[in-house]
Design a protein around this motif. Sequence first.
Motif, PDB file in Angstrom:
ATOM      1  N   ALA A 339       7.529  -8.520  10.592  1.00  0.00           N
ATOM      2  CA  ALA A 339       8.487  -8.160  11.714  1.00  0.00           C
ATOM      3  C   ALA A 339       9.039  -6.771  10.977  1.00  0.00           C
ATOM      4  N   SER A 358      10.416 -14.524   2.970  1.00  0.00           N
ATOM      5  CA  SER A 358      10.613 -13.137   3.387  1.00  0.00           C
ATOM      6  C   SER A 358      10.041 -12.171   2.180  1.00  0.00           C
ATOM      7  N   ALA A 384       8.129 -13.255  15.800  1.00  0.00           N
ATOM      8  CA  ALA A 384       8.897 -12.305  15.591  1.00  0.00           C
ATOM      9  C   ALA A 384       9.688 -11.492  16.735  1.00  0.00           C
ATOM     10  N   LYS A 406      17.044 -11.050  11.192  1.00  0.00           N
ATOM     11  CA  LYS A 406      16.285 -10.157  10.311  1.00  0.00           C
ATOM     12  C   LYS A 406      17.397  -9.385   9.356  1.00  0.00           C
TER      13      LYS A 406
END
Length: 747
Positions: A339, A358, A384, A406
């Motif tokens: 992403a 992540s 995503a 995010k």
Amino acid sequence: MNPTIFKSALAALLLAPVAIQAQSPYPATPAKPVTDVYHGTAVVDPYRWMEDMKSPEFQAWLKTQAAYADSVLAQLPGRADLRARLGVLADAGESTGGYEVVAGKLFYSKRAPGQNQARLWVRDGLAGAERELLDPNNLPGEPGKHAVDWYSVSPDGRLLAVGLSKGGSENSVLRLLDVATAKLLPLAIDRTGLNEGGVAWLPDASGFLYNRHPAEERYNKSAVFLHKLGQDPAKDVAQFGWGVEPPAQALLGRPPEGAKPSLGRPGERLASKKEAFEIADLPYIRIAKGSPWALAEVLHGDAAERSYWVARVDQLKGAATPWRRVVRPEHKVTRAEVAGGLLFALSQQKASRRELLSLDLASAKAGFKTALPAGDSVLQSIDAGDAAVYVKALDAGVSKLWRVGKKDGKVSTVALPFEGTLRSVTPLKGDELLVLLEGWTQTPQSLLLQAGGVADAPAQRLTIQKPVSVDTSGLEARRVMVKSHDGVMVPLSIVAPKAVALDGQRPTILNAYGAYGITQEPRFSATRLAWIERGGVQAICHVRGGGELGDDWHRGGYIATKQNTVSDFVACAEWLIANKYTSPAKLAGTGGSAGGITIGGAVTQRGELFAAAQSAVGLSDMLRMELTLNGAPNIAEFGTVTNPAHFKSMFALSPYHNVKDGRSYPAVIVTTGANDPRVEAWIPAKLAARMQTANPDAAKTRPVILRVDFEGGHGMGSGLAQRLDETADVWSFFLWQFGDAAFQPKR
């Protein structure tokens, strides 16, 4: 529910099944014993000759068996009415799926009432006029029945890459469709059946990356190639996978002996072809919208754990691509997605139900960070979006959806209008989501959700998936926990009429799968009503080997622990009987594909619990499966006979090898597709032959028949008519054995 139908079905349950006198003995099956010795154990295989499926002898035998099965089923008088009812229910509404939003257009598959196969459609936005793009059964100049195996749309929405195959073979040929004209272009690339998730288009739509296997293989030794539009496919260059050597300057060597690589070790690259790619490794390359990074994924056969590499899209240059390996199998990552500049991964290294991690791809020294800690829910997939990633989870048998920002990393849940299964999650602009949601008793709904914490923003129902016109008010679904042989509590889902009479007389079908960590989630089926209307019950035992309760649940029914899969199924059957839903005279068990081990084990170990059973394209010869084209990938899940410990477990469970002469078994309908690439037809054929010869005297009252679809495969690509014909045959077979008066042959 129609009360007249219910009452007539109730009366029918008092009857015993009528024998078919004219159908015994079975067609002759030659025995040509071959003896193998595995680690000191001699194993006799009387039907090894069937493995040569192209031989005239096997083909003639298969046709004779199919004709015999057809003649048995033709004598069941209720079969025609049941098939008609299934057809009416199947046409009660449209069925959609495969949503993909590109360049302001929505692409999807849809089967409308009266159609035999799903077709591809496009509409402007979510509510614009729709237009048919492709009917796979009406290809100009290409006669025969085709199926759409997969498709992917170019970033500009102008072209659509689609995999088309014939006869359920899954032998996809990659074609290009011009979206504006709805016409297929001349390009045709064969041996692309492994692109189940579609292909990866380059950001400028100048070409795409696709997986292709060698001519002599079906699942193994494949590589990812780059095709540039207008180029001869023969000139396509392999970018990643089998046969692609990394550049010498990138070799860093293997980790020291005994060393455990850390997740996201910076700078780690492919050490050699031998280390990176084994025969059963299945490689893909994916490119996410708006990201400069390409993500290379390797499935290690059918193992749950995968490996991942990253490289910049503008640096894709065949074997010289500077791939950086960020995930190894030891890290137990089951899914990963790019992403923007981040990589998100689901890992079960520290938590059976997984955590979301992540990684900042721009930093060579960065390591993985926890984005969503592990909890009670089983994290399943990642999608995503612009502002967040969305994680689908399984919570007490139903779907849950998490949002992870995010930028700020904020975690929240996305409200769903009812408890069911998210069949798809498609992020749109901002925090909008297009989802397809359904349940055991809730018909599918296409919904627009606002996921960014918008106050009082209810789900908006869209017209993509129109309402299915069936009445489910008379149904109810419940989930109970059943104690298995070792005290472990196993989930059991039950779909039945409301206020069902618990008199031990309900005609009941119990199904299970139990492999690869795959979850049997709540799914709606209009045709299920044809069974419920007869006062019937359908139940799903969520056995170990599946993924309903995480990695530990999967490992609890895996190679050495595989017996738990069968024992859990048996425990669910016993629970249904003990709680008066049904009785052994009214209970049928089913299992398909890898579930053939489950139902085969239950029939050979505890056959007295069932009146009938179906093994559908079932894996029933565990000792010889690994020698098929699909054998190497399955070693990761079921083991290999070359390992003494694995062999011991496999031999103890293999249904074909555990059929005993003279023993009374339930009536069994074995179903297979002649073009099955996953479980080749000789595997179910062996089981049917062995059961027929083990107790031929039972042919009159508890027969074993082999139903063959000569235009079908493993089920993928089968048309509606094929699926309904098989359902009608199997259910009629069950109802005959249950003593339903409408299904008894004339005396």
